[in-house]
Write a protein that holds these residues in place. Structure first.
Motif, short mmCIF file in Angstrom:
data_model
loop_
_atom_site.label_atom_id
_atom_site.label_comp_id
_atom_site.label_asym_id
_atom_site.label_seq_id
_atom_site.Cartn_x
_atom_site.Cartn_y
_atom_site.Cartn_z
N UNK A 176 0.83 -1.21 0.00
CA UNK A 176 0.00 0.00 0.00
C UNK A 176 0.87 1.26 0.00
N UNK A 177 1.94 1.21 0.82
CA UNK A 177 2.85 2.38 0.88
C UNK A 177 3.51 2.61 -0.47
N UNK A 178 3.99 1.51 -1.13
CA UNK A 178 4.62 1.64 -2.44
C UNK A 178 3.65 2.19 -3.47
N UNK A 179 2.42 1.73 -3.42
CA UNK A 179 1.42 2.20 -4.37
C UNK A 179 1.13 3.70 -4.17
N UNK A 180 1.01 4.04 -2.87
CA UNK A 180 0.78 5.46 -2.57
C UNK A 180 1.96 6.32 -3.04
N UNK A 181 3.18 5.81 -2.79
CA UNK A 181 4.38 6.55 -3.21
C UNK A 181 4.42 6.70 -4.73
N UNK A 182 4.09 5.59 -5.45
CA UNK A 182 4.09 5.65 -6.92
C UNK A 182 3.06 6.65 -7.42
N UNK A 183 1.86 6.65 -6.78
CA UNK A 183 0.83 7.61 -7.19
C UNK A 183 1.31 9.04 -6.94
N UNK A 184 1.98 9.23 -5.78
CA UNK A 184 2.50 10.56 -5.47
C UNK A 184 3.59 10.99 -6.46
#
Length: 250
Positions: A32-40
């Motif tokens: 979830x953190x990686x996905x959020x970081x990628x979206x950011x």
């Protein structure tokens, strides 16, 4: 855990299950953190690209506005200069390379005066943009008096020499012998005039000195006359007479 008053310790199978459950939770959290970081990151790159495009558009718009403003200022200054020139007359100033010269402007260039036929930054050598209103003249030249003609001296065009009572001027540089085809006579000696009336006889002058004696200098082969007034006349050199005598007698 505590149930009632007793501590319950999970058995090994339960501990393994709980550990596996925590691992799955951690994996999901990290994902979830990686996905959020990628979206950011994607959002950041999108915002950055949009910002750069906006800055480029702003710069281009500013550049266009600045160019238009400069052109407007130049046009208005040109009109103002023309109004001033129409009122006071155009001023003449030297040509400046790289500067815009306006229609009707008068400039000096290589000794001549030109007027601009249109707004231009070209030199007056471009005849399509300029008209010559006053061409530069040649340097003035004057005759030079060089005295009596000497065959070994170098003469130039317009040099004046004297020869045998006449005066000649050179037609070109290195004119050769004078008189000649490259010399023009400008003053000739006149003919002898008629003899004038015979004048009255003057008073008799004092008697001239006569030779009273000779002073002989054997070592120098000289004989100097001593005149009646006590002065000495010019000496006679006798060496050549003796040499001639010995030659003929020899």
């Amino acid at each position: 855990m505590t149930v009632g008053q007793r501590d319950v310790i999970p058995n090994k199978s339960d501990r393994d299950y709980l550990l596996e459950l925590w691992k799955q939770c951690l994996v999901e959290m990290l994902a979830s953190v990686a996905e959020v970081k990628a979206r950011h990151e994607d959002a950041f790159q999108t915002i950055k690209a949009s910002s750069m495009a906006a800055v480029a558009d702003a710069r281009a718009s500013y550049s266009d506005t600045l160019i238009k403003l400069e052109r407007t200022i130049e046009e208005r200054l040109g009109r103002l200069r023309k109004l001033i020139d129409d009122k006071n007359g155009p001023r003449i100033h030297p040509f400046e390379d790289g500067k815009v010269h306006y229609e009707g402007e008068l400039i000096t260039y290589e000794g001549s005066t030109f007027q601009a036929l249109r707004d231009t930054g070209k030199a007056p050598s471009e005849e399509s943009d300029w008209i010559c209103v006053a061409a530069g003249g040649l340097d003035g030249r004057s005759p030079r008096v060089k005295g009596t003609y000497s065959p070994g001296e170098r003469y130039s065009q317009l040099d004046i020499v004297a020869l045998n009572g006449a005066a000649f001027i050179a037609r070109r540089n290195n004119p050769g012998g004078c008189p000649g085809d490259d010399w023009q006579a400008i003053a000739l000696q006149g003919k002898r005039g008629p003899q004038g009336a015979k004048g009255e006889r003057g008073e008799r002058g004092p008697a001239s000195a006569t030779i009273r004696s000779w002073k002989i200098e054997p070592a120098e082969y000289l004989a100097t006359p001593i005149l009646s007034d006590g002065s000495e006349g010019p000496p006679l050199e006798l060496r050549w007479l003796f040499e001639q005598f010995h030659y003929e007698a020899g």
